[in-house]
Each structure stands twice: as C-alpha cells, then as structure tokens.
Design a protein around this motif. Structure first.
Motif, PDB file in Angstrom:
ATOM      1  N   PHE A 284     -42.054  30.401  -6.551  1.00 40.74           N
ATOM      2  CA  PHE A 284     -41.204  29.446  -7.258  1.00 40.74           C
ATOM      3  C   PHE A 284     -42.066  28.411  -7.966  1.00 40.74           C
ATOM      4  N   SER A 285     -43.129  27.959  -7.298  1.00 42.16           N
ATOM      5  CA  SER A 285     -44.018  26.953  -7.889  1.00 42.16           C
ATOM      6  C   SER A 285     -44.678  27.476  -9.155  1.00 42.16           C
ATOM      7  N   SER A 286     -45.063  28.738  -9.136  1.00 39.57           N
ATOM      8  CA  SER A 286     -45.681  29.337 -10.320  1.00 39.57           C
ATOM      9  C   SER A 286     -44.698  29.407 -11.478  1.00 39.57           C
ATOM     10  N   MET A 287     -43.457  29.760 -11.184  1.00 40.79           N
ATOM     11  CA  MET A 287     -42.441  29.801 -12.240  1.00 40.79           C
ATOM     12  C   MET A 287     -42.275  28.435 -12.885  1.00 40.79           C
ATOM     13  N   VAL A 288     -42.136  27.404 -12.053  1.00 32.17           N
ATOM     14  CA  VAL A 288     -41.926  26.052 -12.573  1.00 32.17           C
ATOM     15  C   VAL A 288     -43.146  25.585 -13.365  1.00 32.17           C
ATOM     16  N   ALA A 289     -44.339  25.816 -12.818  1.00 33.78           N
ATOM     17  CA  ALA A 289     -45.565  25.333 -13.459  1.00 33.78           C
ATOM     18  C   ALA A 289     -45.791  25.975 -14.823  1.00 33.78           C
ATOM     19  N   ASN A 290     -45.374  27.221 -14.980  1.00 35.32           N
ATOM     20  CA  ASN A 290     -45.659  27.965 -16.204  1.00 35.32           C
ATOM     21  C   ASN A 290     -44.475  28.042 -17.159  1.00 35.32           C
ATOM     22  N   TRP A 291     -43.396  27.348 -16.833  1.00 34.00           N
ATOM     23  CA  TRP A 291     -42.229  27.368 -17.726  1.00 34.00           C
ATOM     24  C   TRP A 291     -42.601  26.663 -19.035  1.00 34.00           C
ATOM     25  N   PRO A 292     -42.293  27.269 -20.190  1.00 33.31           N
ATOM     26  CA  PRO A 292     -42.697  26.667 -21.471  1.00 33.31           C
ATOM     27  C   PRO A 292     -42.006  25.341 -21.757  1.00 33.31           C
ATOM     28  N   GLN A 293     -42.801  24.365 -22.192  1.00 34.46           N
ATOM     29  CA  GLN A 293     -42.266  23.027 -22.481  1.00 34.46           C
ATOM     30  C   GLN A 293     -41.206  23.046 -23.570  1.00 34.46           C
ATOM     31  N   GLU A 294     -41.378  23.939 -24.548  1.00 35.21           N
ATOM     32  CA  GLU A 294     -40.414  23.971 -25.656  1.00 35.21           C
ATOM     33  C   GLU A 294     -39.034  24.442 -25.210  1.00 35.21           C
ATOM     34  N   ASP A 295     -38.929  24.891 -23.961  1.00 33.87           N
ATOM     35  CA  ASP A 295     -37.638  25.314 -23.415  1.00 33.87           C
ATOM     36  C   ASP A 295     -37.461  24.748 -22.010  1.00 33.87           C
ATOM     37  N   ILE A 296     -37.857  23.486 -21.808  1.00 34.00           N
ATOM     38  CA  ILE A 296     -37.759  22.911 -20.464  1.00 34.00           C
ATOM     39  C   ILE A 296     -36.310  22.842 -20.000  1.00 34.00           C
TER      40      ILE A 296
ATOM     41  N   TRP B 278     -33.850  23.912 -16.470  1.00 32.07           N
ATOM     42  CA  TRP B 278     -32.664  23.259 -15.903  1.00 32.07           C
ATOM     43  C   TRP B 278     -31.545  24.292 -15.744  1.00 32.07           C
ATOM     44  N   ASP B 279     -31.362  25.108 -16.784  1.00 32.59           N
ATOM     45  CA  ASP B 279     -30.293  26.107 -16.780  1.00 32.59           C
ATOM     46  C   ASP B 279     -30.536  27.169 -15.718  1.00 32.59           C
ATOM     47  N   TYR B 280     -31.807  27.535 -15.510  1.00 30.85           N
ATOM     48  CA  TYR B 280     -32.150  28.513 -14.474  1.00 30.85           C
ATOM     49  C   TYR B 280     -31.713  28.001 -13.099  1.00 30.85           C
TER      50      TYR B 280
ATOM     51  N   GLY C 198     -20.563  16.977 -25.647  1.00 30.02           N
ATOM     52  CA  GLY C 198     -21.009  17.064 -24.259  1.00 30.02           C
ATOM     53  C   GLY C 198     -22.517  17.150 -24.148  1.00 30.02           C
ATOM     54  N   LYS C 199     -23.095  16.400 -23.225  1.00 32.55           N
ATOM     55  CA  LYS C 199     -24.568  16.357 -23.131  1.00 32.55           C
ATOM     56  C   LYS C 199     -25.146  17.607 -22.495  1.00 32.55           C
ATOM     57  N   ASN C 200     -24.330  18.363 -21.760  1.00 33.23           N
ATOM     58  CA  ASN C 200     -24.843  19.548 -21.077  1.00 33.23           C
ATOM     59  C   ASN C 200     -24.531  20.847 -21.815  1.00 33.23           C
ATOM     60  N   THR C 201     -24.062  20.745 -23.057  1.00 34.81           N
ATOM     61  CA  THR C 201     -23.852  21.957 -23.846  1.00 34.81           C
ATOM     62  C   THR C 201     -25.210  22.510 -24.286  1.00 34.81           C
ATOM     63  N   LYS C 202     -25.248  23.806 -24.545  1.00 34.29           N
ATOM     64  CA  LYS C 202     -26.495  24.443 -24.972  1.00 34.29           C
ATOM     65  C   LYS C 202     -27.014  23.791 -26.248  1.00 34.29           C
ATOM     66  N   ARG C 203     -26.116  23.458 -27.156  1.00 33.35           N
ATOM     67  CA  ARG C 203     -26.506  22.844 -28.423  1.00 33.35           C
ATOM     68  C   ARG C 203     -27.153  21.480 -28.196  1.00 33.35           C
ATOM     69  N   ALA C 204     -26.547  20.659 -27.341  1.00 31.72           N
ATOM     70  CA  ALA C 204     -27.071  19.316 -27.086  1.00 31.72           C
ATOM     71  C   ALA C 204     -28.427  19.382 -26.393  1.00 31.72           C
ATOM     72  N   LEU C 205     -28.545  20.258 -25.394  1.00 35.97           N
ATOM     73  CA  LEU C 205     -29.802  20.361 -24.657  1.00 35.97           C
ATOM     74  C   LEU C 205     -30.920  20.889 -25.549  1.00 35.97           C
TER      75      LEU C 205
END
Length: 228
Positions: A125-137, A141-143, A187-194
């Motif tokens: 899990f730590s590796s997944m979080v550490a390597n998650w791309p910043q341009e899709d942070i 959250w969605d994961y 809505g702030k949690n819509t895909k478009r807003a995020l």
C-alpha cells in the motif's frame, strides 16, 4: 481560464501572517517518496481508522481512546485482523474501552482488505501511495473512496496529509478560494471539480517549485479569517 499567479498568493499570505519568515515557520513540508514507502501497513490502517472515527466525533476524544483501539485491534496488523470472523468483529464493536459504533468498526476489516489487496498489484500500500502520479492526486482520493470503506469526502485526503503524503486539501478556506476564482463550480467532489483543482495545483507547483501540500497551506493562509 487564467488563474492567479502563485507569487501573488504567496505575497498575500505573507502579509496576512506578518512576513515571509513567519509564514514559512507555519508551513509543514511533506515526507519524501522514500519515507512514504517505508511506512508500515499497520500505521496506514491505524491512521485511516482514526480518521473514520473522528468523522462527526470530537477529534480529541478519539485520540484519547486510541491506545485502547490499538490494543483491541492487534496494533492494526493486517493478517490477524483479516482472520477474525464477523461475530468476533461484532463482539469487539461492543467493547466499552473503545467508541462503540458498529459500522465504523466494520470499516477496519474492509480497509485492511484494501491494504492487503494492494500488495498484489503494487507490492505494498505504501508503494502505491508513494508512486501515485501528482498530476492525478485526486485519483488517489478516488481510489480510497472506491476500494476502501468510509474514506470519501475529506476522510481519505486528510489521512494522506496527516501521514505526510504530498497532497492538497479542500479545506474550507481552500475550497472557498477555488470557488472565488472559478476553478470549482458546483459540487466540490465531482470528477470535473477535482480534476480542475488538481490541474490548478499542478500549475502553481510548476510556477513555484513547491509541493502541493505547501501550496495548499499557503492558499489557506492567504484567505479566510486566519490573519495574525
């Protein structure tokens, strides 16, 4: 859409906080990728579980009881927890030493399973979080929301920030600022807003060379009612 330059945001935050030196003293930097990768899985589960319980309950009350949670739930070690039966979980949920809330307690095995499943695809899990791309942070959250339990809204992102992950937060001040400059509408949690918020933070990151976490804090200091 043209968004405000980061230099202007920074200057306003510095003026509100009594100067650049004072502002910098208030900013916390995220951990490095290597430090994130070294976080044990039980610490992730503990942190996620604490945030789940803090939702709608006094944070200090949960923190004060947390040693009892650690004891009752095997220090949040993944394998022992996944071996418990549903009846055993129901018994633990009634223990008076913790906050008795069955649906929140049942998020623990669900999130333990999510962390366990990450090993197959990402190594840990730590590796997944550490390597998650910043341009899709916000995709991270969605994961957490999709594959975890009760980790939607601010719960997942706030846990990530608490653990040192480089992410922005849609706190009240940050959300209000993004709405004011029309990055977020609806809505702030819509895909478009995020997606729009994520893009804006990438732009500010490229301008400043700072982490998303630092930029998020500086934006919060530049707006709202938090003047010196």
């Amino acid at each position: 859409m043209t968004i405000e330059k980061f230099a202007a945001i920074y200057q306003r935050a510095a003026e509100r906080k009594g100067g650049e030196t004072q502002l910098e003293s208030l900013i916390n930097a995220p951990l490095s990728k290597q430090e994130i990768e070294s976080i044990p899985e039980d610490r992730w589960l503990s942190a996620l579980s604490m945030k789940v319980f803090q939702s709608g309950i006094s944070w200090s009350v949960v923190r004060n009881k947390w040693p009892n949670f650690e004891e009752l739930f095997f220090q949040f070690r993944i394998e022992p927890l996944l071996m418990l039966s549903e009846e055993q979980w129901e018994q633990k949920a009634q223990d008076p030493k913790i906050i008795r809330h069955l649906t929140k307690v049942m998020s623990i095995p669900a999130n333990a399973q999510m962390i366990y499943n990450c090993r197959q695809q990402y190594g840990s899990f730590s590796s997944m979080v550490a390597n998650w791309p910043q341009e899709d942070i916000t995709g991270l959250w969605d994961y957490l929301k999709k594959y975890g339990s009760r980790l939607g809204g601010n719960t997942g992102p706030y846990t990530l920030r608490q653990m040192g992950v480089d992410t922005f937060l849609l706190s009240g001040d940050v959300e209000a600022y993004l709405r004011n400059i029309k990055v977020i509408e609806g809505g702030k949690n819509t895909k478009r807003a995020l997606s729009a918020a994520n893009k804006a933070f990438i732009d500010w990151q490229q301008q400043s060379g700072r982490s998303m976490s630092e930029i998020s804090q500086i934006i919060a200091f530049s707006t709202g009612d938090n003047r010196v």
